[in-house]
Design a protein around this motif. Structure first.
Motif, PDB file in Angstrom:
ATOM      1  N   GLY A 187      45.076  62.473  43.959  1.00 55.66           N
ATOM      2  CA  GLY A 187      45.939  62.533  42.794  1.00 55.66           C
ATOM      3  C   GLY A 187      46.103  63.976  42.356  1.00 55.66           C
ATOM      4  N   LEU A 188      47.301  64.355  41.988  1.00 55.97           N
ATOM      5  CA  LEU A 188      47.532  65.735  41.562  1.00 55.97           C
ATOM      6  C   LEU A 188      46.996  66.010  40.161  1.00 55.97           C
ATOM      7  N   ASN A 189      46.322  65.024  39.586  1.00 64.73           N
ATOM      8  CA  ASN A 189      45.734  65.186  38.253  1.00 64.73           C
ATOM      9  C   ASN A 189      44.249  65.526  38.311  1.00 64.73           C
ATOM     10  N   GLY A 190      43.796  66.105  39.424  1.00 63.28           N
ATOM     11  CA  GLY A 190      42.404  66.542  39.517  1.00 63.28           C
ATOM     12  C   GLY A 190      41.434  65.448  39.875  1.00 63.28           C
ATOM     13  N   ARG A 191      41.921  64.399  40.542  1.00 62.07           N
ATOM     14  CA  ARG A 191      41.061  63.285  40.938  1.00 62.07           C
ATOM     15  C   ARG A 191      41.316  62.915  42.389  1.00 62.07           C
ATOM     16  N   VAL A 192      40.224  62.676  43.109  1.00 63.05           N
ATOM     17  CA  VAL A 192      40.304  62.278  44.514  1.00 63.05           C
ATOM     18  C   VAL A 192      39.442  61.044  44.705  1.00 63.05           C
ATOM     19  N   TRP A 193      40.021  59.986  45.290  1.00 62.08           N
ATOM     20  CA  TRP A 193      39.277  58.754  45.581  1.00 62.08           C
ATOM     21  C   TRP A 193      38.931  58.744  47.054  1.00 62.08           C
ATOM     22  N   ILE A 194      37.670  58.492  47.372  1.00 61.76           N
ATOM     23  CA  ILE A 194      37.236  58.440  48.763  1.00 61.76           C
ATOM     24  C   ILE A 194      36.454  57.163  49.022  1.00 61.76           C
ATOM     25  N   ASN A 195      36.542  56.679  50.251  1.00 61.85           N
ATOM     26  CA  ASN A 195      35.797  55.496  50.649  1.00 61.85           C
ATOM     27  C   ASN A 195      35.415  55.629  52.114  1.00 61.85           C
ATOM     28  N   SER A 196      34.224  55.171  52.448  1.00 59.01           N
ATOM     29  CA  SER A 196      33.719  55.213  53.814  1.00 59.01           C
ATOM     30  C   SER A 196      32.690  54.098  53.946  1.00 59.01           C
ATOM     31  N   PRO A 197      32.522  53.527  55.153  1.00 61.82           N
ATOM     32  CA  PRO A 197      31.569  52.409  55.312  1.00 61.82           C
ATOM     33  C   PRO A 197      30.132  52.772  54.966  1.00 61.82           C
ATOM     34  N   ASP A 198      29.772  54.040  55.110  1.00 61.01           N
ATOM     35  CA  ASP A 198      28.395  54.488  54.895  1.00 61.01           C
ATOM     36  C   ASP A 198      28.315  55.314  53.614  1.00 61.01           C
ATOM     37  N   ALA A 199      27.415  54.923  52.708  1.00 60.69           N
ATOM     38  CA  ALA A 199      27.254  55.648  51.438  1.00 60.69           C
ATOM     39  C   ALA A 199      26.855  57.102  51.675  1.00 60.69           C
ATOM     40  N   LYS A 200      26.120  57.358  52.750  1.00 58.23           N
ATOM     41  CA  LYS A 200      25.706  58.729  53.081  1.00 58.23           C
ATOM     42  C   LYS A 200      26.932  59.590  53.387  1.00 58.23           C
ATOM     43  N   HIS A 201      27.925  58.989  54.039  1.00 55.52           N
ATOM     44  CA  HIS A 201      29.147  59.722  54.358  1.00 55.52           C
ATOM     45  C   HIS A 201      29.938  60.043  53.091  1.00 55.52           C
ATOM     46  N   ILE A 202      29.974  59.083  52.157  1.00 50.70           N
ATOM     47  CA  ILE A 202      30.679  59.313  50.889  1.00 50.70           C
ATOM     48  C   ILE A 202      30.072  60.496  50.153  1.00 50.70           C
ATOM     49  N   ILE A 203      28.748  60.571  50.141  1.00 51.61           N
ATOM     50  CA  ILE A 203      28.059  61.678  49.472  1.00 51.61           C
ATOM     51  C   ILE A 203      28.406  63.003  50.146  1.00 51.61           C
ATOM     52  N   ALA A 204      28.433  63.005  51.484  1.00 52.60           N
ATOM     53  CA  ALA A 204      28.734  64.240  52.217  1.00 52.60           C
ATOM     54  C   ALA A 204      30.172  64.686  51.972  1.00 52.60           C
ATOM     55  N   ILE A 205      31.110  63.741  51.965  1.00 52.99           N
ATOM     56  CA  ILE A 205      32.524  64.070  51.723  1.00 52.99           C
ATOM     57  C   ILE A 205      32.683  64.636  50.310  1.00 52.99           C
ATOM     58  N   THR A 206      32.025  64.002  49.345  1.00 50.05           N
ATOM     59  CA  THR A 206      32.084  64.464  47.956  1.00 50.05           C
ATOM     60  C   THR A 206      31.578  65.895  47.835  1.00 50.05           C
ATOM     61  N   GLN A 207      30.433  66.167  48.461  1.00 49.81           N
ATOM     62  CA  GLN A 207      29.859  67.516  48.366  1.00 49.81           C
ATOM     63  C   GLN A 207      30.750  68.551  49.054  1.00 49.81           C
ATOM     64  N   ALA A 208      31.408  68.146  50.144  1.00 44.99           N
ATOM     65  CA  ALA A 208      32.297  69.072  50.852  1.00 44.99           C
ATOM     66  C   ALA A 208      33.505  69.425  49.994  1.00 44.99           C
ATOM     67  N   ILE A 209      34.101  68.427  49.333  1.00 49.37           N
ATOM     68  CA  ILE A 209      35.257  68.680  48.474  1.00 49.37           C
ATOM     69  C   ILE A 209      34.869  69.587  47.310  1.00 49.37           C
ATOM     70  N   GLU A 210      33.724  69.295  46.697  1.00 53.14           N
ATOM     71  CA  GLU A 210      33.272  70.107  45.570  1.00 53.14           C
ATOM     72  C   GLU A 210      32.955  71.534  46.007  1.00 53.14           C
ATOM     73  N   ALA A 211      32.398  71.699  47.205  1.00 55.59           N
ATOM     74  CA  ALA A 211      32.034  73.033  47.680  1.00 55.59           C
ATOM     75  C   ALA A 211      33.261  73.855  48.064  1.00 55.59           C
ATOM     76  N   ALA A 212      34.326  73.174  48.539  1.00 55.92           N
ATOM     77  CA  ALA A 212      35.542  73.890  48.945  1.00 55.92           C
ATOM     78  C   ALA A 212      36.456  74.208  47.769  1.00 55.92           C
ATOM     79  N   ASP A 213      36.203  73.600  46.624  1.00 58.77           N
ATOM     80  CA  ASP A 213      37.052  73.790  45.444  1.00 58.77           C
ATOM     81  C   ASP A 213      37.086  75.268  45.039  1.00 58.77           C
ATOM     82  N   PRO A 214      38.290  75.846  44.928  1.00 56.94           N
ATOM     83  CA  PRO A 214      38.394  77.265  44.521  1.00 56.94           C
ATOM     84  C   PRO A 214      37.754  77.542  43.166  1.00 56.94           C
ATOM     85  N   ASP A 215      37.704  76.546  42.288  1.00 56.11           N
ATOM     86  CA  ASP A 215      37.099  76.738  40.976  1.00 56.11           C
ATOM     87  C   ASP A 215      35.584  76.568  41.007  1.00 56.11           C
TER      88      ASP A 215
END
Length: 234
Positions: A187-215
């Motif tokens: 969403g262009l309103n500062g929100r990203v929804w993610i889903n993956s079969p493995d909860a460990k993968h969701i955590i990794a994707i979340t951390q990657a997005i947060e780490a790549a954030d320019p802010d």
């Protein structure tokens, strides 16, 4: 790209011109003629799409300003009458009609609960009116990915990060997709929804997005690959 200030005139011209955040079209009266022009409403960096049809201003604003045709992720805040009040992170809640879904009728409407997530398109955005949403493509009236987002996890990031994720030339989503099975809605309103079969993968994707954030840390592709490798070994 160039830096603009509030009230500055912008050279935005196109047959199918679409204005994004930070820009406003006004009519200038000159004698008997009225000519439209585009001005900036905030300070920031002026951007436009490759073909010049869409223009917007990138700034470090944390609050989302709705713009027509943009995709957003909203949280159902209240049921009211035949529709819903939706929190999209802007100054005012948005209205979502119960019929603004693919195949919806008065007898067959989505049963969304307070707290449910929806992926929607801004159908109306005006500074003097509350924004309105639709959960289908305006031309085909098919869902086209819009609608209720079930399960998954909601990540909040900067508005700039969301625009980068939607840029086909940005490295992050292709990288994540090559490593994990995932579903994602940006969403262009500062929100990203993610889903993956493995909860460990969701955590990794979340951390990657947060780490790549320019802010935030603003890590590049090499650093994100190292981060994902470290998370995989844990």
């Amino acid at each position: 790209m160039s830096t603009v200030l509030p009230g500055e005139r912008v050279p935005a011209q196109h047959v199918n011109l679409k204005l994004g955040p930070g820009l406003l079209q006004v009519n200038n009266a000159s004698g008997a003629r009225t000519t439209p022009s585009v001005i900036s409403t905030r300070a920031g960096t002026l951007n436009h799409s490759t073909n010049g049809s869409k223009w917007w201003i990138e700034s470090n604003s944390r609050r989302y300003v709705p713009a027509a045709q943009e995709a957003v992720i909203g949280v159902i805040a209240q049921k009211q009458g035949e529709g819903f009040r939706v929190d999209i992170g802007s100054a005012h809640s948005a209205n979502l009609d119960g019929l603004a879904f693919e195949g919806a009728t008065k007898r067959n409407k989505p049963n969304l609960k307070v707290g449910s997530l929806v992926y929607a398109r801004v159908s109306l955005a005006h500074k003097d009116m509350e924004p309105e949403l639709e959960c289908f493509d305006a031309q085909t009236r098919k869902a086209e990915g819009f609608g209720e987002l079930k399960g998954g996890f909601l990540v909040r990031c900067s508005l700039k990060m969301c625009r980068q994720l939607l840029d086909p030339n940005h490295f992050l989503l292709p990288l994540l997709g090559s490593v994990f099975p995932l579903e994602i809605a940006v969403g262009l309103n500062g929100r990203v929804w993610i889903n993956s079969p493995d909860a460990k993968h969701i955590i990794a994707i979340t951390q990657a997005i947060e780490a790549a954030d320019p802010d935030s840390r603003g890590l590049d592709e090499g650093a994100i690959r190292t981060l994902l490798g470290d998370l995989d070994r844990k």
